[in-house]
Design an enzyme around this catalytic site. Structure first.
Site, mmCIF file in Angstrom:
data_model
loop_
_atom_site.group_PDB
_atom_site.id
_atom_site.type_symbol
_atom_site.label_atom_id
_atom_site.label_comp_id
_atom_site.label_asym_id
_atom_site.label_seq_id
_atom_site.Cartn_x
_atom_site.Cartn_y
_atom_site.Cartn_z
ATOM 1 N N HIS A 17 -33.079 47.865 14.052
ATOM 2 C CA HIS A 17 -32.515 49.193 13.816
ATOM 3 C C HIS A 17 -32.095 49.820 15.146
ATOM 4 O O HIS A 17 -32.273 51.024 15.359
ATOM 5 C CB HIS A 17 -33.537 50.103 13.133
ATOM 6 C CG HIS A 17 -33.967 49.652 11.781
ATOM 7 N ND1 HIS A 17 -35.058 50.206 11.124
ATOM 8 C CD2 HIS A 17 -33.468 48.717 10.939
ATOM 9 C CE1 HIS A 17 -35.209 49.607 9.949
ATOM 10 N NE2 HIS A 17 -34.254 48.703 9.806
ATOM 11 N N GLY A 24 -24.237 53.903 15.163
ATOM 12 C CA GLY A 24 -25.610 54.227 15.526
ATOM 13 C C GLY A 24 -25.844 54.403 17.005
ATOM 14 O O GLY A 24 -26.867 54.966 17.409
ATOM 15 N N VAL A 76 -11.791 43.010 20.075
ATOM 16 C CA VAL A 76 -11.095 43.914 20.981
ATOM 17 C C VAL A 76 -11.654 43.693 22.379
ATOM 18 O O VAL A 76 -12.867 43.803 22.591
ATOM 19 C CB VAL A 76 -11.276 45.379 20.547
ATOM 20 C CG1 VAL A 76 -10.824 46.333 21.645
ATOM 21 C CG2 VAL A 76 -10.500 45.642 19.258
ATOM 22 N N HIS A 115 -35.064 53.998 7.380
ATOM 23 C CA HIS A 115 -34.170 52.875 7.637
ATOM 24 C C HIS A 115 -32.763 53.438 7.828
ATOM 25 O O HIS A 115 -32.386 54.389 7.150
ATOM 26 C CB HIS A 115 -34.253 51.867 6.499
ATOM 27 C CG HIS A 115 -35.575 51.163 6.453
ATOM 28 N ND1 HIS A 115 -35.701 49.795 6.493
ATOM 29 C CD2 HIS A 115 -36.847 51.649 6.409
ATOM 30 C CE1 HIS A 115 -36.989 49.462 6.468
ATOM 31 N NE2 HIS A 115 -37.693 50.574 6.404
ATOM 32 N N PRO A 116 -31.968 52.873 8.740
ATOM 33 C CA PRO A 116 -30.793 53.599 9.231
ATOM 34 C C PRO A 116 -29.630 53.758 8.279
ATOM 35 O O PRO A 116 -28.757 54.592 8.525
ATOM 36 C CB PRO A 116 -30.373 52.779 10.460
ATOM 37 C CG PRO A 116 -30.955 51.421 10.247
ATOM 38 C CD PRO A 116 -32.224 51.632 9.485
ATOM 39 N N GLN A 117 -29.568 52.991 7.189
ATOM 40 C CA GLN A 117 -28.393 53.077 6.320
ATOM 41 C C GLN A 117 -28.044 54.502 5.905
ATOM 42 O O GLN A 117 -26.903 54.936 6.036
ATOM 43 C CB GLN A 117 -28.625 52.276 5.038
ATOM 44 C CG GLN A 117 -28.415 50.802 5.117
ATOM 45 C CD GLN A 117 -28.249 50.233 3.719
ATOM 46 O OE1 GLN A 117 -27.156 49.919 3.288
ATOM 47 N NE2 GLN A 117 -29.341 50.097 3.003
#
Length: 545
Positions: free
Chosen positions: A487, A515, A223, A525-527
């Protein structure tokens, strides 16, 4: 309705984009949703399905591999910011570690934006909704048992997955005073089993776990910018997007950016939302003056160390010929994760900007460092995987250093400029030095450490570290070799760029769900956080918040 128009256009088919699309469709199948993903569908790539294969994905065609500018605070090094360039995004290329931050981290988020939906209690229903937790006896007030993402511990994944350093490392950490934490949710402090979302040794990318059937997916397409028209009271309204081939896709309800911490601010800036002076200098028409776009970049900076084992013949590390049990390859070669607070006397003199605020490092219930030991030379370039070496990571959970993402030019094909500014505050320096000392103590001063570890293997040109090393020597090493855990977050911060309803401030018809909206660092951990973010976003959008 053709593929040139939709109710919702989701820019970025990564973890949050696929999760959000799936939940919107599940709740209202009549919605026309289009996901536009710059990368490809990697379901035919065998490395994208297995734990061992994931090591080969870094730097591959599935990785954006965004380079930073030379970073003055880390010896002018260029840092590569890995990010998934594929359907599923990070959930397609990550190492599948799973952990929430402390409740206090989310409470800081909720307090900063003055909206309890983003506190721990506000997010908890969505943590639970996203997961199927392996231990059916676990606290049902904290865990979900019917969600799309299956979570399991190392030892529960297979009875034969018993790594040789499991018991020695547990004893070493407890010998230096770390308490065992059997269920690290709400409070993560202590040593806990490593959790991951490999399912019987197979990856669970977001698009497969949640299912995106019934949703139009366009891959290998970027995009270029968001299209705006004049709405009510002359406010700019996002009405669609322009693709890299010039095509226009119209949005009847909203455009939603889920292009990630680096991609989302780039698209906002290219679309005229950002610092008016910076945009004008590049010849980009200003839609809304928003100087905070691209600012507030933070990441979990870390110190990786390499260790040589005393008894490689005992199959203690990956690469040894006898390291051949199929169970060993069902996830990352790791048993434990250790979350610790840095003592207040260490931080009181170091914390500059956040002391006394809602995001203060000194607030009760927060952990500052995460330590792990991987039974392979992971994160250490140029080291053979021959069963001789293991690696450790000391990760900064609540960094106070901030960087930025800006445009290199007005061309969408040019990658953005990334100023990392890692390790630039006294508190970040103090936390990682403390964490490194704790790891040196575990490896070189405990009885299990002395039995199994021959010593640290220093990087070329660096002095070997020991418990007697000076703070200045440890700091020098970290500046020379430290790197992030990839992260990155914060570049479209809630409360500044977007509201707590995820709507971009100053325009209509545009939200951000990824995020980049995190206003403050979150541990873990960001998941887990990102799945909960996307789950809650779907509720907010469908409830017309």
């Amino acid at each position: 309705m053709s593929t040139t128009e939709a109710d919702y256009i989701i820019v970025g088919g990564g973890l949050t984009g696929c999760t959000l699309a799936a939940r919107l469709h599940q709740r209202n199948p009549s919605l026309i949703i289009i996901i536009i993903e710059a990368g490809r569908d990697a379901s035919d790539n065998p490395n994208a399905s297995s734990p061992l294969g994931s090591f080969a994905l870094t730097g591959s065609d599935l990785d954006w591999a965004y380079p930073s500018l030379p970073d003055a605070t880390t010896n002018n090094r260029v840092h590569i910011n890995n990010a998934g360039k594929a359907l599923g995004g990070g959930s397609t290329i990550n190492y599948a570690g799973w952990s929430r931050g402390n409740a206090a981290d989310y409470d800081a988020w909720g307090a900063v934006v003055d909206d309890s939906r983003w506190s721990y209690a506000g997010l908890l229903p969505f943590f639970k909704k996203s997961e199927t937790y392996f231990d059916k006896k676990a606290n049902p007030e904290q865990h979900g048992f019917e969600g799309p993402i299956h979570i399991i511990s190392t030892s529960a994944s297979d009875p034969d997955r018993q790594y040789g350093l499991r018991k020695p490392l547990l004893k070493a950490w407890t010998d230096i005073g770390v308490k065992f934490n059997p269920d690290p949710v709400g409070s993560t402090e202590g040593i806990s089993e490593y959790l991951e979302n490999w399912r019987d040794g197979q990856r669970q990318p977001a698009q497969k776990a949640y299912g995106i059937e019934g949703i139009t997916v366009i891959t290998n397409t970027r995009v270029n910018r968001i299209i705006f028209s004049k709405g009510k009271e002359e406010r700019p309204e996002a009405s669609g997007v322009q693709l890299d081939d010039g095509r226009l896709i119209k949005a009847h309800k909203e455009v939603i950016l889920s292009a990630g911490t680096f991609g989302t601010p780039q698209i906002l800036l290219l679309s005229g939302i950002g610092s008016a002076s910076a945009l004008s200098a590049l010849g980009i028409p200003v839609v809304h003056d928003a100087p905070e776009v691209g600012q507030n970049l933070f990441d979990h900076f870390a110190h990786f160390q390499l260790w040589k084992v005393r008894h490689p013949e005992e199959s203690l590390a990956m690469g040894n010929p006898s390291w051949n049990k199929p169970a060993y390859f069902k996830g990352m070669p790791c048993d434990w994760v250790v979350n610790e607070r840095v003592p207040s006397n260490v931080l009181e003199g170091a914390e500059e900007s956040t002391q006394g605020s809602d995001s203060s490092l000194l607030k009760a219930g927060r952990c500052h460092i995460e330590s792990t030991v991987i039974y392979a030379p992971a994160g250490i370039p140029g080291i053979p995987m021959d069963g001789t070496y293991i690696a450790s990571s000391i990760m900064l959970l609540l960094p106070t250093s901030r960087g930025a993402v800006t445009l290199a030019s007005a061309l969408p094909s040019d990658l953005p400029l990334i100023t990392s500014n890692y390790y630039s505050t006294k508190s970040d320096v103090a936390c990682l030095i403390y964490g490194t000392r704790r790891m040196l103590q575990v490896m070189l001063e405990t009885s299990p450490g002395k039995e199994y570890i021959e010593g640290e293997v220093a990087p070329p040109g660096q002095a070997e570290l020991s418990p007697s090393s000076l703070d200045e020597e440890i700091e020098k090493r970290i500046r020379a070799t430290g790197m992030s855990h990839k992260h990155a977050a914060g570049t479209a911060a809630m409360g500044k760029v977007v509201g707590s309803d995820l709507k971009v401030v100053g325009v209509g018809g545009l939200r951000v769900v990824d995020g980049s909206v995190l206003p403050v660092p979150i541990g873990g951990h960001p998941q887990a956080t990102l799945y909960a973010l996307a789950e809650q976003a779907a509720e907010i959008i469908l409830n017309k918040a």
